[in-house]
Design a protein around this motif. Structure first.
Motif, mmCIF file in Angstrom:
data_model
loop_
_atom_site.group_PDB
_atom_site.id
_atom_site.type_symbol
_atom_site.label_atom_id
_atom_site.label_comp_id
_atom_site.label_asym_id
_atom_site.label_seq_id
_atom_site.Cartn_x
_atom_site.Cartn_y
_atom_site.Cartn_z
ATOM 1 N N LYS A 1 4.462 -22.315 -5.172
ATOM 2 C CA LYS A 1 4.781 -22.706 -3.887
ATOM 3 C C LYS A 1 4.401 -24.348 -3.824
ATOM 4 O O LYS A 1 4.678 -25.058 -3.228
ATOM 5 C CB LYS A 1 4.525 -21.953 -2.685
ATOM 6 N N PHE A 2 3.281 -24.361 -4.539
ATOM 7 C CA PHE A 2 2.258 -25.685 -4.434
ATOM 8 C C PHE A 2 3.263 -26.980 -5.291
ATOM 9 O O PHE A 2 3.779 -26.823 -6.061
ATOM 10 C CB PHE A 2 1.041 -25.689 -5.170
ATOM 11 N N LYS A 3 3.296 -27.850 -4.254
ATOM 12 C CA LYS A 3 4.119 -29.178 -5.021
ATOM 13 C C LYS A 3 2.943 -30.200 -5.114
ATOM 14 O O LYS A 3 1.868 -30.466 -4.634
ATOM 15 C CB LYS A 3 5.095 -29.546 -3.799
ATOM 16 N N VAL A 4 3.559 -31.137 -6.000
ATOM 17 C CA VAL A 4 2.592 -32.331 -6.385
ATOM 18 C C VAL A 4 2.287 -33.190 -5.415
ATOM 19 O O VAL A 4 0.822 -33.550 -5.108
ATOM 20 C CB VAL A 4 3.520 -33.164 -7.238
ATOM 21 N N TYR A 5 3.008 -33.320 -4.419
ATOM 22 C CA TYR A 5 2.581 -34.445 -3.220
ATOM 23 C C TYR A 5 1.462 -33.771 -2.105
ATOM 24 O O TYR A 5 0.563 -34.474 -1.663
ATOM 25 C CB TYR A 5 3.568 -34.751 -2.090
ATOM 26 N N THR B 1 0.457 -47.220 -24.080
ATOM 27 C CA THR B 1 1.778 -46.333 -24.517
ATOM 28 C C THR B 1 2.785 -46.908 -23.392
ATOM 29 O O THR B 1 2.516 -46.930 -22.244
ATOM 30 C CB THR B 1 1.508 -45.049 -24.363
ATOM 31 N N ARG B 2 3.903 -47.370 -23.888
ATOM 32 C CA ARG B 2 4.751 -47.958 -22.882
ATOM 33 C C ARG B 2 6.018 -47.005 -22.343
ATOM 34 O O ARG B 2 6.366 -45.937 -23.105
ATOM 35 C CB ARG B 2 5.484 -49.146 -23.803
ATOM 36 N N MET B 3 6.522 -47.511 -21.296
ATOM 37 C CA MET B 3 7.797 -46.763 -20.912
ATOM 38 C C MET B 3 8.913 -47.019 -22.020
ATOM 39 O O MET B 3 9.145 -48.129 -22.573
ATOM 40 C CB MET B 3 8.197 -47.431 -19.392
ATOM 41 N N PRO B 4 9.892 -46.149 -22.382
ATOM 42 C CA PRO B 4 10.136 -44.792 -21.558
ATOM 43 C C PRO B 4 9.334 -43.619 -22.424
ATOM 44 O O PRO B 4 9.543 -42.631 -21.892
ATOM 45 C CB PRO B 4 11.551 -44.662 -21.757
ATOM 46 N N ASN B 5 8.143 -43.947 -23.058
ATOM 47 C CA ASN B 5 7.391 -42.948 -23.598
ATOM 48 C C ASN B 5 6.252 -42.425 -22.881
ATOM 49 O O ASN B 5 5.229 -41.961 -23.450
ATOM 50 C CB ASN B 5 6.871 -43.646 -25.029
ATOM 51 N N ILE B 6 6.497 -42.395 -21.506
ATOM 52 C CA ILE B 6 5.430 -41.909 -20.578
ATOM 53 C C ILE B 6 5.734 -40.762 -20.238
ATOM 54 O O ILE B 6 6.938 -40.789 -19.417
ATOM 55 C CB ILE B 6 5.160 -43.010 -19.659
ATOM 56 N N THR B 7 5.237 -39.659 -20.165
ATOM 57 C CA THR B 7 5.289 -38.555 -19.455
ATOM 58 C C THR B 7 5.136 -38.580 -17.686
ATOM 59 O O THR B 7 3.824 -38.938 -17.510
ATOM 60 C CB THR B 7 4.836 -37.171 -19.900
ATOM 61 N N VAL B 8 5.914 -38.368 -16.934
ATOM 62 C CA VAL B 8 5.827 -38.790 -15.505
ATOM 63 C C VAL B 8 6.155 -37.216 -14.722
ATOM 64 O O VAL B 8 6.717 -36.402 -15.098
ATOM 65 C CB VAL B 8 6.765 -39.987 -14.836
ATOM 66 N N CYS B 9 5.690 -37.381 -13.456
ATOM 67 C CA CYS B 9 6.211 -36.142 -12.353
ATOM 68 C C CYS B 9 6.555 -37.133 -11.093
ATOM 69 O O CYS B 9 6.225 -38.204 -10.897
ATOM 70 C CB CYS B 9 5.363 -35.362 -12.374
ATOM 71 N N TYR B 10 7.255 -36.046 -10.354
ATOM 72 C CA TYR B 10 7.559 -36.651 -9.141
ATOM 73 C C TYR B 10 6.855 -35.897 -7.905
ATOM 74 O O TYR B 10 6.517 -34.801 -8.080
ATOM 75 C CB TYR B 10 9.118 -36.701 -8.703
ATOM 76 N N ARG B 11 6.863 -36.585 -6.719
ATOM 77 C CA ARG B 11 6.330 -35.957 -5.406
ATOM 78 C C ARG B 11 6.566 -34.530 -5.256
ATOM 79 O O ARG B 11 5.838 -33.628 -4.906
ATOM 80 C CB ARG B 11 6.501 -36.882 -4.165
#
Length: 209
Positions: free
Chosen positions: A74-78, A146-156
């Motif tokens: 249930k836990f979210k990144v934000y 390391t440049r975009m788009p080769n970056i792993t990201v996440c969202y809130r």
């Protein structure tokens, strides 16, 4: 979650006789309904029991491990993201090393003049750039990052377990938490392996104390 002897008894009674009212549980334990109320509330909130009006309590059939897993999911990144440590594209490798040391982090995020995320710097990137007799003040970080788009990201609104899987799958120390804007990808936070470890440790401590 470590249960008391009385709470274990309550679960046993509900398993065998559910659905069963609080009054009937109290009678079997030779206690008053008021005495049992806190225990029933704890067991219901923890997910071991469910209560239905005019019907009574019944056992959910979930183990402590299953309930623990449900909680984690249930836990979210934000809820757990922290402030990202950022350097500009034009910053020198020397400045980046100093920032990483002073902020005590394993990952730096690089932004352009419009504060858009353009790169990531790891300890390995900076160590690699430091080998040799190069003038670290003369090397801008955009050359080694390391440049975009080769970056792993996440969202809130991503789940913490999804962020943790990205960290493991990509063998990295941290993820930028981003949001997409008209100007590009803006960084709003970070999630690290330390963050994930802290969440698990705190949950386990709560389970045992």
């Amino acid at each position: 979650m470590e249960l008391s002897n009385r709470q274990e008894q309550i679960i046993g009674i509900v398993k065998e006789n559910g659905p069963i009212t609080g009054e009937n549980i109290a009678e079997r334990l030779n206690l008053t309904r008021a005495t049992l109320r806190p225990d029933l509330a704890i067991l219901t909130m923890a997910g071991f029991l469910e209560a239905r009006p005019r019907v009574g309590y019944f056992y959910t059939g979930k183990t402590g491990a299953e309930l623990f897993t449900e909680t984690i999911k249930k836990f979210k990144v934000y809820e757990y993201q922290s402030v990202p440590i950022v350097v500009k594209e034009g910053a020198s490798v020397y400045d980046a090393i100093s920032t990483m040391f002073l902020e005590d982090v394993g990952t730096l995020f690089v932004t352009d003049e419009n504060s858009r995320l353009t790169g990531v710097l790891s300890r390995k990137d900076l160590l690699r750039a430091s080998i040799g007799n190069q003038d670290l003040n003369a090397i801008p970080v955009h050359i080694i990052m390391t440049r975009m788009p080769n970056i792993t990201v996440c969202y809130r609104d991503d789940l913490i377990v999804e962020a943790a899987k990205k960290l493991m799958d990509n063998q990295i120390d941290g993820l930028p938490v981003v949001k997409d804007t008209e100007k590009g990808t803006e960084i709003v936070g970070r999630i690290t392996k330390t963050t994930i470890t802290k969440i698990f440790v705190e949950l386990i401590m709560e389970e045992h104390f």
